[in-house]
Design a protein around this motif. Structure first.
Motif, PDB file in Angstrom:
ATOM      1  N   THR A   1       0.825  -1.215   0.000  1.00  0.00           N
ATOM      2  CA  THR A   1       0.000   0.000   0.000  1.00  0.00           C
ATOM      3  C   THR A   1       0.857   1.263   0.000  1.00  0.00           C
ATOM      4  O   THR A   1       0.423   2.306  -0.487  1.00  0.00           O
ATOM      5  CB  THR A   1      -0.961   0.031   1.203  1.00  0.00           C
ATOM      6  N   ASN A   2       2.078   1.176   0.538  1.00  0.00           N
ATOM      7  CA  ASN A   2       2.969   2.344   0.592  1.00  0.00           C
ATOM      8  C   ASN A   2       3.906   2.446  -0.616  1.00  0.00           C
ATOM      9  O   ASN A   2       4.708   3.380  -0.690  1.00  0.00           O
ATOM     10  CB  ASN A   2       3.818   2.305   1.867  1.00  0.00           C
TER      11      ASN A   2
ATOM     12  N   ALA B   1      -1.579  11.710  -2.935  1.00  0.00           N
ATOM     13  CA  ALA B   1      -1.273  10.366  -3.440  1.00  0.00           C
ATOM     14  C   ALA B   1      -0.681  10.385  -4.847  1.00  0.00           C
ATOM     15  O   ALA B   1      -0.727   9.372  -5.540  1.00  0.00           O
ATOM     16  CB  ALA B   1      -2.546   9.513  -3.420  1.00  0.00           C
TER      17      ALA B   1
ATOM     18  N   GLN C   1      -4.607   6.585  -1.505  1.00  0.00           N
ATOM     19  CA  GLN C   1      -3.886   5.354  -1.178  1.00  0.00           C
ATOM     20  C   GLN C   1      -4.838   4.297  -0.647  1.00  0.00           C
ATOM     21  O   GLN C   1      -5.740   4.582   0.131  1.00  0.00           O
ATOM     22  CB  GLN C   1      -2.808   5.652  -0.122  1.00  0.00           C
TER      23      GLN C   1
ATOM     24  N   THR D   1       1.824   7.690  -5.101  1.00  0.00           N
ATOM     25  CA  THR D   1       1.390   6.369  -4.636  1.00  0.00           C
ATOM     26  C   THR D   1       0.988   5.521  -5.834  1.00  0.00           C
ATOM     27  O   THR D   1       0.230   5.968  -6.695  1.00  0.00           O
ATOM     28  CB  THR D   1       0.208   6.493  -3.655  1.00  0.00           C
TER      29      THR D   1
END
Length: 298
Positions: free
Chosen positions: A153-154, A206, A218, A209
């Motif tokens: 997710t990061n 984001a 995100q 991201t």
């Protein structure tokens, strides 16, 4: 020292000195909070500095009647860490939990996915849906790179070094590592980026991201769990599967196909090789095949 102040100082220590993630800090804090609630409920006057071995033994004994051995072991370990911190800061001379042993646990190994099951999960994705290409890229990245959910997710676009064949991963304690990426995983990420993500209205927070939700932000860990759960049901797989299962399968399949354990350790970002050995268990059938293939007295 009051409990709340002691806990706050401990949290700062875990964050600044140990470099732990927020999730880890929360988990360690929960162990101390359980003890604090128990003392309050039982009207026991004892500070972090004055609490005795006998009081903690009573607490552990009562908790043991309510939780399974694994939870009990986790609680004891968490509290030992708190009191070790107090010793480190010269608030205490001894750890009141030093003589309390956690219950012995066997290795709890989650299910792994066979390659055919991973193919079935990916085949269950509706590529015609709005999130289809994204979800395929997510599963391919989880399995192809062996990532933790939080690492996925990061993941940033600026972390992708496709020309060099690597992606940069920020793991536990903000420790970074380079993980090789296969051409197949690179292909599906590129399809998602060039054909889907590029057309989204992206939240300013984001922009870098990689994987985004429908609102251009995100993705959460919970959303990844939901995606996997729905695909497991759709594919008719009767196993307890989570996003972490792909990481476990990644390591297990590499080892079964002859990869070096140290290399797997580096790719997973494990500090200890012992942790890698737990993730990369081998079933008896494979061990038999190894003996039959490599032992000089076949």
């Amino acid at each position: 020292m009051k409990w709340h102040q002691g806990l706050k100082d401990y949290q700062n220590y875990l964050r600044l000195e140990r470099g732990l993630s927020q999730n880890s800090i929360i988990n360690y804090s929960l162990d101390v909070k359980k003890l604090m609630r128990w003392l309050e409920t039982n009207k026991i006057e004892a500070s972090p500095i004055s609490i005795s071995e006998e009081t903690l033994q009573q607490f552990i004994y009562e908790i043991a009647k309510k939780v399974n051995p694994r939870s009990q072991s986790r609680l004891i370990s968490g509290l030992k860490g708190f009191f070790n911190y107090l010793i480190f800061e010269d608030y205490r001379k001894t750890n009141p939990l030093a003589l309390i042993e956690a219950p012995k646990l066997g290795r709890k190994l989650p299910d792994t996915l066979a390659i055919e099951e991973i193919d079935a999960l990916i085949a269950a994705i509706d590529l015609g849906s709005k999130q289809g290409e994204r979800n395929r890229a997510i599963l391919e990245t989880l399995y192809g790179c062996g990532l933790r959910v939080s690492e996925l997710t990061n993941l940033k676009i600026s972390d992708l070094y496709f020309d060099e064949g690597f992606i940069k991963i920020t793991g536990k304690g903000d420790k970074q590592r380079l993980v090789p990426i296969s051409p197949a995983t690179e292909k599906y990420i590129t399809i998602y980026r060039k054909e889907i993500r590029v057309h989204k209205k992206i939240d300013p927070t984001a922009k870098d991201t990689l994987f985004l939700n429908q609102h251009g932000r995100q993705l959460t860990r919970a959303m990844i769990f939901t995606i996997v759960k729905q695909l497991v049901e759709k594919a008719g797989i009767r196993k307890t599967i989570s996003p972490h299962t792909f990481r476990h399968s990644f390591a297990t399949h590499l080892l079964e196909n002859g990869a070096d354990l140290r290399a797997i350790q580096q790719m997973l970002g494990h500090e200890s090789i012992t942790t890698t050995e737990i993730y990369t268990h081998l079933d008896r059938k494979h061990l038999t095949e190894v003996i039959n293939r490599f032992h000089p007295r076949k």
